[in-house]
Scaffold this motif. Sequence first.
Motif, PDB file in Angstrom:
ATOM      1  N   TYR A  55       0.832  -1.201   0.000  1.00  0.00           N
ATOM      2  CA  TYR A  55       0.000   0.000   0.000  1.00  0.00           C
ATOM      3  C   TYR A  55       0.870   1.255   0.000  1.00  0.00           C
ATOM      4  N   PRO A  56       0.407   2.330  -0.624  1.00  0.00           N
ATOM      5  CA  PRO A  56       1.118   3.608  -0.508  1.00  0.00           C
ATOM      6  C   PRO A  56       1.157   4.058   0.946  1.00  0.00           C
ATOM      7  N   ALA A  57       2.152   4.863   1.298  1.00  0.00           N
ATOM      8  CA  ALA A  57       2.322   5.291   2.686  1.00  0.00           C
ATOM      9  C   ALA A  57       1.084   5.981   3.239  1.00  0.00           C
ATOM     10  N   ASN A  58       0.369   6.737   2.393  1.00  0.00           N
ATOM     11  CA  ASN A  58      -0.804   7.468   2.890  1.00  0.00           C
ATOM     12  C   ASN A  58      -2.013   6.565   3.118  1.00  0.00           C
ATOM     13  N   LYS A  59      -1.886   5.297   2.783  1.00  0.00           N
ATOM     14  CA  LYS A  59      -2.963   4.336   3.012  1.00  0.00           C
ATOM     15  C   LYS A  59      -2.733   3.506   4.278  1.00  0.00           C
ATOM     16  N   LEU A  60      -1.645   3.804   5.008  1.00  0.00           N
ATOM     17  CA  LEU A  60      -1.317   3.060   6.212  1.00  0.00           C
ATOM     18  C   LEU A  60      -1.776   3.813   7.453  1.00  0.00           C
ATOM     19  N   ALA A  61      -2.252   3.064   8.448  1.00  0.00           N
ATOM     20  CA  ALA A  61      -2.664   3.650   9.720  1.00  0.00           C
ATOM     21  C   ALA A  61      -1.462   3.798  10.648  1.00  0.00           C
ATOM     22  N   LYS A  62      -1.687   4.360  11.827  1.00  0.00           N
ATOM     23  CA  LYS A  62      -0.598   4.603  12.775  1.00  0.00           C
ATOM     24  C   LYS A  62       0.085   3.308  13.193  1.00  0.00           C
ATOM     25  N   ASP A  63      -0.658   2.202  13.223  1.00  0.00           N
ATOM     26  CA  ASP A  63      -0.072   0.938  13.669  1.00  0.00           C
ATOM     27  C   ASP A  63       0.744   0.244  12.583  1.00  0.00           C
ATOM     28  N   GLY A  64       0.724   0.790  11.362  1.00  0.00           N
ATOM     29  CA  GLY A  64       1.483   0.189  10.268  1.00  0.00           C
ATOM     30  C   GLY A  64       0.661  -0.700   9.367  1.00  0.00           C
ATOM     31  N   ASP A 192       8.871  -1.563  16.693  1.00  0.00           N
ATOM     32  CA  ASP A 192       8.908  -0.230  17.300  1.00  0.00           C
ATOM     33  C   ASP A 192       8.585  -0.356  18.793  1.00  0.00           C
ATOM     34  N   SER A 193       9.603  -0.469  19.628  1.00  0.00           N
ATOM     35  CA  SER A 193       9.392  -0.722  21.056  1.00  0.00           C
ATOM     36  C   SER A 193       8.704   0.454  21.754  1.00  0.00           C
ATOM     37  N   GLU A 194       9.016   1.680  21.346  1.00  0.00           N
ATOM     38  CA  GLU A 194       8.366   2.840  21.961  1.00  0.00           C
ATOM     39  C   GLU A 194       6.872   2.826  21.676  1.00  0.00           C
ATOM     40  N   TYR A 202       2.088  -3.250  25.733  1.00  0.00           N
ATOM     41  CA  TYR A 202       2.892  -4.461  25.921  1.00  0.00           C
ATOM     42  C   TYR A 202       4.267  -4.097  26.479  1.00  0.00           C
ATOM     43  N   GLU A 203       4.894  -5.058  27.127  1.00  0.00           N
ATOM     44  CA  GLU A 203       6.188  -4.807  27.765  1.00  0.00           C
ATOM     45  C   GLU A 203       7.340  -4.794  26.776  1.00  0.00           C
ATOM     46  N   ASN A 204       7.133  -5.407  25.605  1.00  0.00           N
ATOM     47  CA  ASN A 204       8.220  -5.487  24.625  1.00  0.00           C
ATOM     48  C   ASN A 204       7.641  -5.832  23.263  1.00  0.00           C
ATOM     49  N   LEU A 205       8.508  -5.913  22.262  1.00  0.00           N
ATOM     50  CA  LEU A 205       8.084  -6.275  20.908  1.00  0.00           C
ATOM     51  C   LEU A 205       7.505  -7.689  20.894  1.00  0.00           C
ATOM     52  N   LEU A 206       6.510  -7.900  20.032  1.00  0.00           N
ATOM     53  CA  LEU A 206       5.858  -9.200  19.915  1.00  0.00           C
ATOM     54  C   LEU A 206       6.419  -9.979  18.733  1.00  0.00           C
TER      55      LEU A 206
END
Length: 266
Positions: A55-64, A192-194, A202-206
């Motif tokens: 998908y183009p970048a403008n079609k992505l939500a905040k979560d990716g 993206d851990s932050e 969550y405490e860490n990356l999944l």
Amino acid sequence: MKNKNKFLNKKIISKDFINYDKAVLFNNIYKKKAVYLEKKFLPKGWHWLFFNNNYPANKLAKDGHPKRGDFLPKLDGYKRMFVGAELKFQEYFKYDTTVRKVSYVDSIDVHDKKKNKLYLVNLNHHYYYKNKSLLKENQKIAFVKNNYVSNRVRYFCYDNLILLKSLKLKLDNIALFRYSALTYNSHRIHYDSEYVKKYEGYENLLVHGPFLVNIILDTICYNLKIDLKDFSFRSYRPVFVNENFLIKIYKKKNSNNLYIYIVKGE
């Protein structure tokens, strides 16, 4: 949910070329030493390496993930969780062929747990080579409130089970990055851990659910030499990056059924 029916049975059709070189890239992601990969058929479950969304970048939500509201419900304030899937293997994917994938949502169910609504979406994928059905897959995707984190403890019954294989693993940031890159998965919970701590709680990356299943299927088919006809799994709690865990594969006495558990903290 309003207008639920507009998302049901809406088909998306995509095609991809089953490339041996791409499969070789996955073959080396988590294994400690190089293992030969047979050149005729794609191993079972490795179809997740293909049919990647571009998908183009403008079609992505905040979560990716792609923005919701077209194929999947919008559900503002809810995060997406991969719960599990059922796979029915019919024919092998052969290298150097073009496979067609047909996807559609066949149900959207609403659950109310302690007044915190959970939406469970059943997403079907059918894979074909020409008119021959290769694989039927039903994915279960949950949408829960952004601040929801499961603390559920799952207890397993090992009665009448014979241990066939125990595999100790720890998947590091490099393995997660390489799997995300190979599958073109931009969901930020995997890199993206932050973001994962601040927005998803969550405490860490999944570790990717399909990544874990790929390892399980690889162990069953390659190490145990078992030709699976169908496979189902369900995720109750996540496995985190750099976390030790065990994959335990059992066979039930007087049966051909396998039981696989991912155990943490051992």
